[in-house]
Design a protein around this motif. Sequence first.
Motif: not given
Length: 121
Positions: A106-118
């Motif tokens: 599982p990943f957090s919403p923040r981790q997902l947004l960080d990866v997508v933004t990067r």
Amino acid sequence: MKRVLIVEDQADIRELIRMTLEIEDFDIHEAENGDLGLQMARQLKPDLVLLDVMMPGSLDGFAVCNHIKSDPALKRMKVVILSAKGQDHDKQQGKQSGADGYLTKPFSPRQLLDVVTRQLG
């Protein structure tokens, strides 16, 4: 507006990913298996594909990634693997299939947004 394709067989996980990404201004599309995901990637040419590994159908996430990265018309598309398979050999397989990133569930919403933004930088 950046286009994102979510390829995930579990509807609840697709919904969580979509809800997380709706915070930002993305054009979001969804597919529930690898076969449909590849078809939609070819049709929509998204900027980013978020791709589960273990899905029903003839193509798992690694195979879809491999098809995308070996197609001259699609190879610039960013692909991030989202998988519960978090062992080093799984991540290595993702890299070998051409994935630009690998996020373990599982990943957090923040981790997902960080990866997508990067990836969409």
